[in-house]
Design a protein around this motif. Sequence first.
Motif, PDB file in Angstrom:
ATOM      1  N   LEU A   1      40.942  45.286  37.685  1.00 47.21           N
ATOM      2  CA  LEU A   1      41.952  44.297  37.863  1.00 47.21           C
ATOM      3  C   LEU A   1      42.168  43.198  37.066  1.00 47.21           C
ATOM      4  O   LEU A   1      43.188  42.852  36.337  1.00 47.21           O
TER       5      LEU A   1
ATOM      6  N   PRO B   1      35.247  42.609  33.498  1.00 41.57           N
ATOM      7  CA  PRO B   1      33.849  42.328  33.595  1.00 41.57           C
ATOM      8  C   PRO B   1      32.935  43.188  33.136  1.00 41.57           C
ATOM      9  O   PRO B   1      31.837  42.930  32.370  1.00 41.57           O
TER      10      PRO B   1
ATOM     11  N   CYS C   1      34.952  38.504  34.842  1.00 42.66           N
ATOM     12  CA  CYS C   1      36.591  38.753  35.570  1.00 42.66           C
ATOM     13  C   CYS C   1      37.145  37.322  35.567  1.00 42.66           C
ATOM     14  O   CYS C   1      36.614  36.582  35.857  1.00 42.66           O
TER      15      CYS C   1
ATOM     16  N   THR D   1      40.758  35.001  41.021  1.00 44.04           N
ATOM     17  CA  THR D   1      40.705  36.536  40.807  1.00 44.04           C
ATOM     18  C   THR D   1      41.874  37.225  41.481  1.00 44.04           C
ATOM     19  O   THR D   1      42.208  36.881  42.586  1.00 44.04           O
ATOM     20  N   LEU D   2      42.482  38.424  40.854  1.00 44.06           N
ATOM     21  CA  LEU D   2      43.583  39.223  41.311  1.00 44.06           C
ATOM     22  C   LEU D   2      43.179  39.622  42.945  1.00 44.06           C
ATOM     23  O   LEU D   2      43.923  39.754  43.591  1.00 44.06           O
ATOM     24  N   CYS D   3      41.889  39.952  42.952  1.00 41.55           N
ATOM     25  CA  CYS D   3      41.743  40.757  44.307  1.00 41.55           C
ATOM     26  C   CYS D   3      41.951  39.703  45.456  1.00 41.55           C
ATOM     27  O   CYS D   3      42.025  40.184  46.358  1.00 41.55           O
TER      28      CYS D   3
ATOM     29  N   CYS E   1      33.098  41.320  46.048  1.00 40.98           N
ATOM     30  CA  CYS E   1      34.089  41.965  45.310  1.00 40.98           C
ATOM     31  C   CYS E   1      34.721  42.689  46.299  1.00 40.98           C
ATOM     32  O   CYS E   1      34.465  43.146  47.281  1.00 40.98           O
ATOM     33  N   VAL E   2      35.836  43.722  45.784  1.00 38.19           N
ATOM     34  CA  VAL E   2      36.472  44.460  46.772  1.00 38.19           C
ATOM     35  C   VAL E   2      35.948  45.971  46.764  1.00 38.19           C
ATOM     36  O   VAL E   2      36.517  46.928  46.774  1.00 38.19           O
TER      37      VAL E   2
ATOM     38  N   CYS F   1      36.109  47.807  38.656  1.00 41.31           N
ATOM     39  CA  CYS F   1      37.145  47.077  39.014  1.00 41.31           C
ATOM     40  C   CYS F   1      38.024  47.061  37.717  1.00 41.31           C
ATOM     41  O   CYS F   1      37.408  46.644  36.737  1.00 41.31           O
TER      42      CYS F   1
HETATM   43  S1  SF4 Z   1      39.111  41.380  40.461  1.00 41.41           S
HETATM   44 FE1  SF4 Z   1      37.032  40.601  39.775  1.00 41.41          FE
HETATM   45  S2  SF4 Z   1      36.131  39.678  41.620  1.00 41.41           S
HETATM   46 FE2  SF4 Z   1      37.901  40.832  42.357  1.00 41.41          FE
HETATM   47  S3  SF4 Z   1      36.956  42.839  42.573  1.00 41.41           S
HETATM   48 FE3  SF4 Z   1      37.822  42.757  40.594  1.00 41.41          FE
HETATM   49  S4  SF4 Z   1      35.777  42.283  39.529  1.00 41.41           S
HETATM   50 FE4  SF4 Z   1      35.445  41.782  41.645  1.00 41.41          FE
END
Ligand code: SF4
Lengths: 146, 335
Positions: B182, B191, B197, B234-236, B173-174, B180
């Motif tokens: 996102l 999540p 997520c 996933t957006l990230c 993950c970021v 998070c």
């Molecule tokens: S968007 Fe989802 S996979 Fe990406 S950092 Fe956030 S929780 Fe993790």
Amino acid sequence: MPLPAFTLPPLFARIGPHLPQLPPTLALVGGLNLALDRILPRDHLDALTGKKLMLRVLDAGMSLRFTLGERGFRPLLDTGRPDLCISATTRDYLALALREEDPDTLFFNRRLVMEGDTDLGLLVKNTLDAVDWSALRLPLPGLAPR
Amino acid sequence: MPAAPELVCPAGSLPALKTAIDHGADCVYLGFKDATNARNFSGLNFDEKSLHEGVAYAHRHGRKVLLALNTYPQTDNWPSWTRAVDRAAEAGMDAIILADPGLMAYARRTHPTLRLHLSVQGSATTHEAINFYHEHFGISRAVLPRVLSLAQVAQVIAQTPVEIEVFGFGGLCVMVEGRCALSAYATGESPNCQGACSPGKHVRWEQTPKGMETRLNGVLIDRFEAHERAGYPTLCKGRFEVNGASYYAIEEPTSLNTLELLPELARVGVKAIKIEGRQRSPAYVAQVTQVWRAALDQLARNPEGFRVDARWMSELNKVSEGQSHTLGAYHRPWK
Ligand code: SF4
């Protein structure tokens, strides 16, 4: 021994679409119905009921359309847009069935494509992953000693 | 040299659990079929029947089963989370992995002998934070967020009585573990609260003349050309247009792989190595567990002569998301 890499010769993909799709679809739904309720719990798959499902076998040029009804899986003659479409080659379907390949790995490598309702796709993938094949060693209902 | 760390492997289903055990996992972690865990995807996870069979299988082989209960309950659904704690205790699970302090207090009060682990979602990166959870809720182990360098991991270990578990392999993950927003921003579901997520019902993949497009709740987040590797929706890890150029504006899809740090991790006193991937199939669990078991066994036999086998790396690269793997934050010169 791991399944070797192969694709069917291009001829199959060319003539496949012109062959009747019903016999292979019947074989597929027959297999699924054998598993249903024995190793494939019906209640886990409820969300598939009435949904138009399609498996495309890319190198065989086949598109198998089916659905889950009250009495189990059955072929679909409807050629409209399916709710869920999964595409892969013969070899990769086999490798998935044998648990030699991980579906996400094939997806990252673009060898498995899932289109339509992703949630249904996850349900199918995860329900198949959860099948405990060792339970298949239990006798088939029709063959049980009387 | 401290003992080689325990190998903690993921299980999204009973066959995955059995596979992990058969291939040498010391512990398996799993979740229930609901939002009480952070891999709440359709068809995944354990019901009562598979849970009991799984715990029995693991215990028969002398291995442990941990429950991931790592999402945050809200006032209207609190009973589902406490019920999950009770189910874990009744099933004889070896520990529960928690992030929510209220739930820790409940578990401590109701099941005083049940072992508690602090989840990575708790986002505790300092020994003060970890010791706080230890003093107030009696946690026995903490899973460190993937943001610390190896030197920082060693410092934490030196200053806490709590066992430390770190991530060894899997998707990244970021680095805002447990915080998070996102997914919630794009879909309204996160999540932390809904346990997923980018939940499947918001994801669409479509083949178009320009390539395969991924949409999350209608928003185009990536487009893959025919031979590009795909990633999770996933957006990230999406590619976005920023100032006229389109690229991975937040994070490149890559996987964590710390095999080569294994001797160092063991030397600083890491108690357990966690493998990510409860959403993956039994095939992945078999491939990854096998490699890590072999590495840990080699380390135990011959700590000085530990060498990363090239075949281990190629096995692990095959199943990874993204084109590359990284040592993540463990290896960085800046602090
Ligand atoms: S968007 Fe989802 S996979 Fe990406 S950092 Fe956030 S929780 Fe993790």
